[in-house]
Design a protein around this motif. Structure first.
Motif, PDB file in Angstrom:
ATOM      1  N   SER A 109       6.662  20.187 -23.381  1.00 58.60           N
ATOM      2  CA  SER A 109       5.868  21.301 -24.087  1.00 58.60           C
ATOM      3  C   SER A 109       6.465  21.721 -25.267  1.00 58.60           C
ATOM      4  CB  SER A 109       5.794  22.666 -23.311  1.00 58.60           C
ATOM      5  OG  SER A 109       7.113  22.914 -22.781  1.00 58.60           O
ATOM      6  N   HIS A 110       7.927  21.741 -25.310  1.00 55.51           N
ATOM      7  CA  HIS A 110       8.808  21.860 -26.491  1.00 55.51           C
ATOM      8  C   HIS A 110       8.283  20.998 -27.531  1.00 55.51           C
ATOM      9  CE1 HIS A 110      12.092  24.042 -28.155  1.00 55.51           C
ATOM     10  NE2 HIS A 110      12.312  22.986 -28.933  1.00 55.51           N
ATOM     11  N   PHE A 111       8.048  19.858 -27.456  1.00 54.92           N
ATOM     12  CA  PHE A 111       7.709  18.904 -28.372  1.00 54.92           C
ATOM     13  C   PHE A 111       6.480  19.264 -29.071  1.00 54.92           C
ATOM     14  CE2 PHE A 111       5.659  14.836 -29.706  1.00 54.92           C
ATOM     15  CZ  PHE A 111       6.685  14.281 -30.596  1.00 54.92           C
ATOM     16  N   HIS A 112       5.439  19.528 -28.144  1.00 52.54           N
ATOM     17  CA  HIS A 112       4.184  20.132 -28.717  1.00 52.54           C
ATOM     18  C   HIS A 112       4.349  21.245 -29.473  1.00 52.54           C
ATOM     19  CE1 HIS A 112       2.925  17.125 -25.649  1.00 52.54           C
ATOM     20  NE2 HIS A 112       2.952  16.770 -26.660  1.00 52.54           N
ATOM     21  N   GLU A 113       5.546  22.556 -29.162  1.00 52.60           N
ATOM     22  CA  GLU A 113       5.368  23.562 -29.875  1.00 52.60           C
ATOM     23  C   GLU A 113       6.108  23.514 -31.157  1.00 52.60           C
ATOM     24  OE1 GLU A 113       7.098  27.677 -28.152  1.00 52.60           O
ATOM     25  OE2 GLU A 113       6.401  26.305 -26.511  1.00 52.60           O
TER      26      GLU A 113
ATOM     27  N   ALA B 228      13.148  14.476 -33.866  1.00 50.03           N
ATOM     28  CA  ALA B 228      13.808  14.722 -32.601  1.00 50.03           C
ATOM     29  C   ALA B 228      13.664  13.586 -31.651  1.00 50.03           C
ATOM     30  CB  ALA B 228      12.932  15.705 -31.793  1.00 50.03           C
ATOM     31  N   GLY B 229      14.528  13.419 -30.683  1.00 45.49           N
ATOM     32  CA  GLY B 229      14.463  12.319 -29.686  1.00 45.49           C
ATOM     33  C   GLY B 229      13.277  12.367 -28.635  1.00 45.49           C
TER      34      GLY B 229
ATOM     35  N   THR C  27      13.628  15.636 -25.773  1.00 46.40           N
ATOM     36  CA  THR C  27      12.402  16.201 -24.753  1.00 46.40           C
ATOM     37  C   THR C  27      12.337  15.281 -23.630  1.00 46.40           C
ATOM     38  OG1 THR C  27       9.885  16.628 -24.593  1.00 46.40           O
ATOM     39  CG2 THR C  27      10.571  15.059 -26.299  1.00 46.40           C
ATOM     40  N   ASP C  28      12.130  15.638 -22.550  1.00 54.23           N
ATOM     41  CA  ASP C  28      12.131  14.500 -21.279  1.00 54.23           C
ATOM     42  C   ASP C  28      11.348  15.296 -20.387  1.00 54.23           C
ATOM     43  OD1 ASP C  28      13.463  11.970 -20.319  1.00 54.23           O
ATOM     44  OD2 ASP C  28      12.986  13.463 -18.870  1.00 54.23           O
ATOM     45  N   THR C  29      10.422  14.590 -19.236  1.00 59.12           N
ATOM     46  CA  THR C  29       9.676  15.211 -18.245  1.00 59.12           C
ATOM     47  C   THR C  29      10.368  15.292 -16.987  1.00 59.12           C
ATOM     48  OG1 THR C  29       9.261  12.670 -17.785  1.00 59.12           O
ATOM     49  CG2 THR C  29       7.530  13.925 -19.206  1.00 59.12           C
TER      50      THR C  29
END
Ligand code: TYD
Length: 408
Positions: free
Chosen positions: A363-367, A315-316, A341-343
């Motif tokens: 949160s998607h990155f951690h999920e 993922a980026g 993923t971006d804040t």
């Protein structure tokens, strides 16, 4: 789009083109789902060197209304930038001791993150921000903000309504403004005679030495070194009182400019020596930079494809403008990256320009942690690697694309 035929600073007509990264979409033009089927505009992205004054610059200029009327980037969503601007305000207060109530103006004030620091010191502030969505947000947060492009005529108006500021700020603005001369005439008109104009610009020497090619995009019309800046300010009867080489955005200059300064302080001559050593006045340096960029593309693609062939999920990390240049130039799409993923709330739920990769919140990155995270926001590598310690402990790996693709 217009094509510039002469140097932005010295009007020299013999510019040397050394690099083409386009055709490529605008780096901040994130798309909504219903826009994915409509073809996006692509523009050339050609970079030239002026052997007269040393300015590196784009050949093409996109209309500012297209680039800046509605803006995706919010300073306040980057914790490292918040800390950086708090430090900048503190340094300025220490260095110049402006009295409380003095006026501070920020050109390109974004969501007011920088000015809020001066408000804490009881100073009067005014932001100038062309992006309507961003200016509105700053005003809502209590930072007085004019939704406009700064130029000479606006400077006259501000001067008669508010008086002359002691401090004018322009961080990451000098590269963006199409009419640089009008901006500097405006600054000269507006600034109090004992005032200071503080700018920050990414430093050409760092861009070349660390091959930060993805910082080249249509919003950035110029890539500054100290030498062309000295020439530029002298045209407007201003000079560099001090300069610092700082680490932000992959290496930048913080320049303190004042009226009626005609000699060069040692901080300037030291950096001029560094620039000579880095051979930034030789066309060969730029040709080598172009070769380094092709090498990064080849190496990065072969690394990502090899990992993909081994069944890895990638993922980026971050969806900065620079990431979109890297993805488009290297042609990295959803065959390689599952998502980025971006804040920044504005970017979330949208798709990256050109490569159409969906942007999710962190949160998607951690999920759904990938095996490898391509660090598109490489300028925050230290902070992000620290923040994602747990992901790394669990076996996740980052790929840092520049100056040479590397797994860390
Ligand atoms: P930045 O590199 O500051 O600017 P540019 O768009 O000019 O290349 O943008 C960094 C982006 O990375 C921004 O969209 C916010 C995002 N980001 C994250 O997603 N996570 C983080 O931890 C940090 C520091 C930034």
């Amino acid at each position: 789009m217009t094509t510039r035929l002469a140097c932005h600073i010295c009007q020299n007509k013999k510019l040397h083109k050394f690099l083409s990264l386009g055709p490529i979409p605008l780096a901040n033009s994130f798309l909504q789902q219903d826009q994915l089927s409509v073809s996006e505009p692509y523009y050339p992205l050609d970079v030239c060197y002026c052997s007269n004054c040393g300015l590196v610059q784009l050949a093409q200029v996109i209309a500012p209304e297209i680039l800046f009327k509605n803006y995706a980037y919010l300073t306040g969503t980057s914790e490292p930038m918040k800390a950086h601007f708090a430090g900048l305000a503190e340094d300025i207060i220490k260095k110049f001791s402006p009295p409380s109530g003095a006026l501070v103006i920020d050109i390109g004030s974004n969501d007011g993150t920088l000015l809020q620091n001066f408000q804490r010191y009881n100073m009067r502030v005014l932001g100038i921000e062309p992006a309507t969505n961003v200016a509105k947000l700053a005003s809502l947060r209590g930072t007085e903000t004019l939704n406009d492009f700064f130029n000479e005529s606006l400077a006259h108006k501000i001067c008669s309504e508010k008086g002359q500021p002691r401090i004018i700020l322009a961080t990451n603005v000098l590269a963006h403004v199409a009419d640089l001369e009008s901006l500097l005439r405006g600054v000269n008109r507006l600034l109090a005679s004992d005032g200071v104009f503080v700018i920050e610009v990414p430093y050409l020497v760092d861009m070349l030495s660390k091959v930060e090619f993805d910082t080249i995009y249509h919003e950035h019309l110029r890539y500054f070194a100290v030498r062309p800046l000295v020439t530029l300010f002298s045209k407007f009867d201003m000079g560099i009182a001090d300069v610092e080489h700082i680490s932000v955005h992959g290496g930048s200059l913080r320049v303190y400019v004042q009226k009626f300064i005609h000699s060069l302080p040692s901080s300037v001559t030291e950096l001029l020596d560094l620039e000579t050593e880095a051979k930034i006045d030789s066309l060969e340096t730029y040709q080598k930079f172009a070769e380094d960029i092709s090498r990064i593309k080849e190496e990065l693609l072969s690394l990502l494809k090899a990992l993909k062939n081994q069944g890895a999920k990638i993922a980026g990390y971050g969806a900065p403008a620079k990431g979109n240049i890297l993805l488009n130039y290297c042609q990295i799409g959803m065959d390689i990256l599952d998502y980025v993923t971006d804040t920044t709330p504005f970017k979330q739920g949208r798709y990256t320009p050109g490569m159409h990769i969906p942007v999710f919140p962190e949160s998607h990155f951690h999920e759904f942690p990938p095996d490898y995270a391509l660090l598109l926001a490489w300028n925050y590598a230290d902070e992000i690697l620290r923040e994602e310690e747990r992901y790394r402990q669990a076996g996740g790996r980052f790929i840092v694309p520049i100056p040479r693709p590397q797994i860390v």
